[in-house]
Every structure is written in C-alpha cells, then in structure tokens.
Scaffold this motif. Structure first.
Motif, mmCIF file in Angstrom:
data_model
loop_
_atom_site.group_PDB
_atom_site.id
_atom_site.type_symbol
_atom_site.label_atom_id
_atom_site.label_comp_id
_atom_site.label_asym_id
_atom_site.label_seq_id
_atom_site.Cartn_x
_atom_site.Cartn_y
_atom_site.Cartn_z
ATOM 1 N N UNK A 112 19.900 -9.461 6.462
ATOM 2 C CA UNK A 112 19.697 -7.749 6.708
ATOM 3 C C UNK A 112 18.220 -7.913 5.741
ATOM 4 N N UNK A 113 17.919 -6.420 6.725
ATOM 5 C CA UNK A 113 16.314 -6.177 6.716
ATOM 6 C C UNK A 113 16.327 -4.661 6.072
ATOM 7 N N UNK A 114 15.729 -4.647 4.665
ATOM 8 C CA UNK A 114 16.095 -3.777 4.496
ATOM 9 C C UNK A 114 14.472 -2.937 3.759
ATOM 10 N N UNK A 115 13.722 -1.991 4.408
ATOM 11 C CA UNK A 115 12.244 -1.766 3.254
ATOM 12 C C UNK A 115 12.224 -1.749 2.195
ATOM 13 N N UNK A 116 11.293 -1.837 1.548
ATOM 14 C CA UNK A 116 10.867 -2.598 0.194
ATOM 15 C C UNK A 116 11.186 -1.129 -0.385
ATOM 16 N N UNK A 117 11.466 0.355 -1.439
ATOM 17 C CA UNK A 117 12.151 1.042 -1.368
ATOM 18 C C UNK A 117 13.120 1.354 -1.188
ATOM 19 N N UNK B 243 0.919 -0.957 -0.319
ATOM 20 C CA UNK B 243 0.178 -0.407 -0.230
ATOM 21 C C UNK B 243 1.312 1.216 -0.155
ATOM 22 N N UNK B 244 1.698 1.207 0.864
ATOM 23 C CA UNK B 244 3.088 2.593 0.859
ATOM 24 C C UNK B 244 3.909 2.316 0.046
ATOM 25 N N UNK B 245 3.757 1.462 -0.948
ATOM 26 C CA UNK B 245 5.596 0.888 -2.163
ATOM 27 C C UNK B 245 4.234 0.093 -3.161
ATOM 28 N N UNK B 246 3.551 0.830 -3.712
ATOM 29 C CA UNK B 246 2.877 -0.298 -5.040
ATOM 30 C C UNK B 246 3.921 -0.441 -6.294
ATOM 31 N N UNK B 247 5.121 0.596 -6.083
ATOM 32 C CA UNK B 247 5.734 0.166 -7.001
ATOM 33 C C UNK B 247 6.382 -0.773 -7.187
ATOM 34 N N UNK B 248 6.428 -1.713 -6.303
ATOM 35 C CA UNK B 248 7.380 -2.835 -6.326
ATOM 36 C C UNK B 248 6.482 -3.429 -7.710
ATOM 37 N N UNK C 116 11.435 -6.284 -11.850
ATOM 38 C CA UNK C 116 11.506 -7.578 -12.179
ATOM 39 C C UNK C 116 11.696 -8.626 -10.903
ATOM 40 N N UNK C 117 10.942 -9.468 -10.727
ATOM 41 C CA UNK C 117 11.185 -10.907 -10.571
ATOM 42 C C UNK C 117 11.982 -11.595 -10.109
ATOM 43 N N UNK C 118 12.707 -11.960 -11.555
ATOM 44 C CA UNK C 118 13.875 -12.428 -11.295
ATOM 45 C C UNK C 118 14.661 -12.026 -11.447
ATOM 46 N N UNK C 119 15.395 -10.969 -12.223
ATOM 47 C CA UNK C 119 16.142 -9.527 -12.283
ATOM 48 C C UNK C 119 16.141 -8.977 -11.323
ATOM 49 N N UNK C 120 15.685 -8.283 -10.390
ATOM 50 C CA UNK C 120 15.755 -7.387 -8.982
ATOM 51 C C UNK C 120 15.223 -7.808 -7.631
ATOM 52 N N UNK C 121 14.113 -8.496 -7.723
ATOM 53 C CA UNK C 121 13.820 -8.616 -6.770
ATOM 54 C C UNK C 121 13.883 -9.849 -5.772
ATOM 55 N N UNK C 122 13.711 -11.013 -6.706
ATOM 56 C CA UNK C 122 14.832 -12.607 -5.982
ATOM 57 C C UNK C 122 16.162 -11.954 -5.341
ATOM 58 N N UNK C 123 16.704 -11.479 -6.692
ATOM 59 C CA UNK C 123 18.186 -11.467 -6.260
ATOM 60 C C UNK C 123 18.744 -11.025 -4.976
ATOM 61 N N UNK C 124 17.932 -9.824 -4.694
ATOM 62 C CA UNK C 124 18.222 -8.940 -3.711
ATOM 63 C C UNK C 124 17.714 -9.644 -2.510
ATOM 64 N N UNK C 125 16.374 -10.055 -2.353
ATOM 65 C CA UNK C 125 15.602 -10.519 -1.117
ATOM 66 C C UNK C 125 16.845 -11.465 -0.781
ATOM 67 N N UNK C 126 17.709 -12.399 -1.698
ATOM 68 C CA UNK C 126 17.833 -13.512 -1.604
ATOM 69 C C UNK C 126 20.144 -13.095 -0.847
ATOM 70 N N UNK C 127 20.289 -12.544 -1.503
ATOM 71 C CA UNK C 127 21.644 -11.840 -0.764
ATOM 72 C C UNK C 127 21.182 -10.764 0.699
ATOM 73 N N UNK C 128 20.386 -10.350 0.647
ATOM 74 C CA UNK C 128 19.681 -9.577 2.070
ATOM 75 C C UNK C 128 19.144 -11.052 3.434
ATOM 76 N N UNK C 129 18.523 -11.540 2.680
ATOM 77 C CA UNK C 129 18.837 -12.822 3.926
ATOM 78 C C UNK C 129 19.678 -13.690 4.674
ATOM 79 N N UNK C 130 20.641 -13.461 3.588
ATOM 80 C CA UNK C 130 21.814 -14.337 3.525
ATOM 81 C C UNK C 130 22.727 -13.907 5.074
ATOM 82 N N UNK C 131 23.107 -12.582 3.984
ATOM 83 C CA UNK C 131 23.740 -11.685 5.056
ATOM 84 C C UNK C 131 23.056 -11.016 6.282
#
Length: 321
Positions: free
Chosen positions: A295-300, A269-274, A278-293
């Motif tokens: 680190x939790x970041x807001x969506x923006x 609701x706050x960040x519909x630009x999500x 790209x799910x495969x080229x941006x969302x999944x890779x960055x989530x995986x890196x943050x999860x490994x380290x």
C-alpha cells in the motif's frame, strides 16, 4: 644541751628520743615484721603491645567526600532565611535556583516580592511560577525593571493578546530574560521577512538566535537539495521546523525518506510536518506495514491519522478486490 631529732624508718617506727642513747646502741629494726603496716602498692606499668612487622594493621575506611554545596547563610533571622520561607510558600526551591543561577542568592527579598507580584498580575498562577522559576531561575534575579520591557514588547510588537500572555510565558519562560533590542526584536523582523505573519502563534521562536539557530536550518535545507525559495516556503508553512535539531531530527529523517522509503524531497515541501513525527514510533512502523501490504499512502495520510484510523484505512485497502 644537745638537740635531739626524731627519725622515722620506712616501717613507720619512731626512734627513741633519749639523749644518752648512743647511735651504736640503736637496735636494728627488722626489715619484715608481721606487725608492720603493709606498704602501699603501686600499679605496674603496662607494657605496650608489640606487633609483628608482618602483621597487617587494619585502617579505618575513609568516609566518602560530601557533595559540595553553595555556602549560604543559615541563621533563622537572616535575610536569606526570610527569602527561603517566602519562596517556599510559593513552592519554589530557592536552593535549586541558587545552584542553577548563583546571583539569585543576592537578590533582596523586596525585589523577589516585586517580581512575583508582577508575574501574578499578568495571570500566572502558583503552578506557573514554579514552572517558570524551575526552567529559567534567571527570572528571579531579573526584577520588574527588566521584565516590564519584555511584556510590553510581547503585547505591542509581537501581537500577543493580554489573555494569552500567561500561555506564552508558560510555554517559553526564557522569553522573560531575553533582551528586547539584541534578541527579541531582530528575531521578530527576521521571521516577518520570511513571511511568517502570525507571530503570536509562534512566540517561542522569538528567543532563538537568528545567527545560531534560524539561519543554520535554512542552510541545511538548501544543502540537502531544496532551493532557496522552497526552504523558505517550508518554514513558512511549518515555523516549528526551526526548533528541531539538525543532527537528531532533520538529517536522519531526510535520509530515511530518501533511502528507505524511496520518496522525493518535494513531498517534504508540501508536508514539512513530517519532521514532527517520531522516526522510531510512527514513521518506520507505518512504512513497514504499508510496504508489507503493498500500500502506498501520501505522507499526510500515512502519518497524521491515529493508530485506529490508520489500521481501519489499511483494512479498507486490504479488502478491496
């Protein structure tokens, strides 16, 4: 007096013409003589070649069937040839236009010239014409009579500035062939009802159907858990949300957000630009890196930075004690 006839033998010798020479006294002519001229020889008939029933007879390969093309006049002096030369001078493929929209073949050359002149008068260049006619060949068959009301609507009702008209048409050529009363104006009123006021920045939505495209996306957002009010807040903040496919974009990204990322819908609701990333080229890779380290970041902060900025931010978190 008896009449005497002359006879010729097959060897070419002439019988004597003495009337007193009796037939019984006619000497026998030898059938073969060295002095006789040779008989003409005729070529013997050639017997047909007999093939055994077991012998396979090779057959020539059947040529491939040529592709079906529209039947068009090709005389150098025909009106079609003149239209072909005219559009070719602008870089427009008439054959491709006719294949995509056959009524283009029947448009008179004078109407084509009038349409091109109108589009050039609003600032379109040759490259823009090629793009417009390639993406929407129906423009060539519309004519100035149908195009003028659309341009007037964009300028007077949608709030498009004259200097921006070229950009608007270049981005969404289908606006030119959308009916003002049945499509453009109802969509404009619906977007204004949702609270989207800067219509001139989202003119590409005007050619969308309210019933077939806009309402189904609002209904989907409510089905996955957003309230009636929140779904309208999301499209008001990010009107391009109406352009995304439910099956190919909205649904898989919401499922990944909830199941894999473990986040709540209120973040969307706050960040519909999500949905624009790209799910495969941006969302999944960055989530995986943050999860490994860890680190939790807001969506923006997770999605908006460039790769260099994102890596630098992770290094900053990693170096903290």
């Amino acid at each position: 007096m008896e009449e005497v006839f002359r006879f010729c033998s097959c060897s070419g010798l002439q019988l004597p013409s003495n009337p007193q020479f009796l037939p019984s006294q006619i000497p026998k002519i030898p059938t073969s003589s060295h002095n006789a001229p040779p008989r003409p020889r005729f070529p013997l008939p050639v017997r047909a070649l007999r093939l055994s029933p077991k012998t396979p007879t090779p057959l020539p390969e059947k040529p491939p069937k040529p592709p079906t093309l529209p039947v068009l006049p090709s005389q150098p002096s025909s009106p079609f040839h003149e239209k072909l030369l005219y559009l070719d001078s602008l870089g427009i493929d008439l054959f491709a236009a006719v294949a995509a929209h056959p009524p283009v073949a029947a448009v008179p050359l004078a109407d084509l010239r009038a349409t091109v002149d109108l589009l050039l008068s609003i600032g379109l260049a040759a490259g823009d014409l090629r793009r417009v006619c390639g993406m929407c060949p129906e423009v060539l068959a519309a004519g100035p009579k149908a195009l003028t009301p659309v341009l007037t609507f964009l300028l007077r009702e949608a709030g498009v500035q004259g200097r921006d008209l070229r950009r608007v048409i270049h981005r969404r050529p289908r606006l030119l062939v959308s009916d003002v009363a049945c499509r453009l104006r109802p969509t404009l009123y619906f977007l204004q009802m949702l609270g989207i006021t800067a219509i001139s920045r989202h003119t590409s939505l005007l050619s969308c159907s309210v019933e077939e495209k806009l309402l189904p996306r609002l209904d989907f957002l409510q089905r996955v858990g957003f309230s009636h009010r929140d779904s309208r807040v999301m499209v008001r903040r990010f009107p391009q949300l109406f352009c995304y496919s439910i099956k190919e974009n909205l649904q898989p990204k919401i499922e990944f957000l909830a199941s894999e990322m473990g986040r709540e819908l209120r973040e969307l609701k706050e960040f519909p630009h999500y949905f624009s990333f790209s799910l495969e080229n941006r969302i999944k890779p960055r989530h995986r890196v943050c999860n490994e380290k860890g680190v939790f970041l807001p969506l923006p902060a997770l999605l908006r930075p460039s790769d260099e900025q994102f890596d630098a931010r992770l290094e900053k978190f990693w170096c903290q004690p």
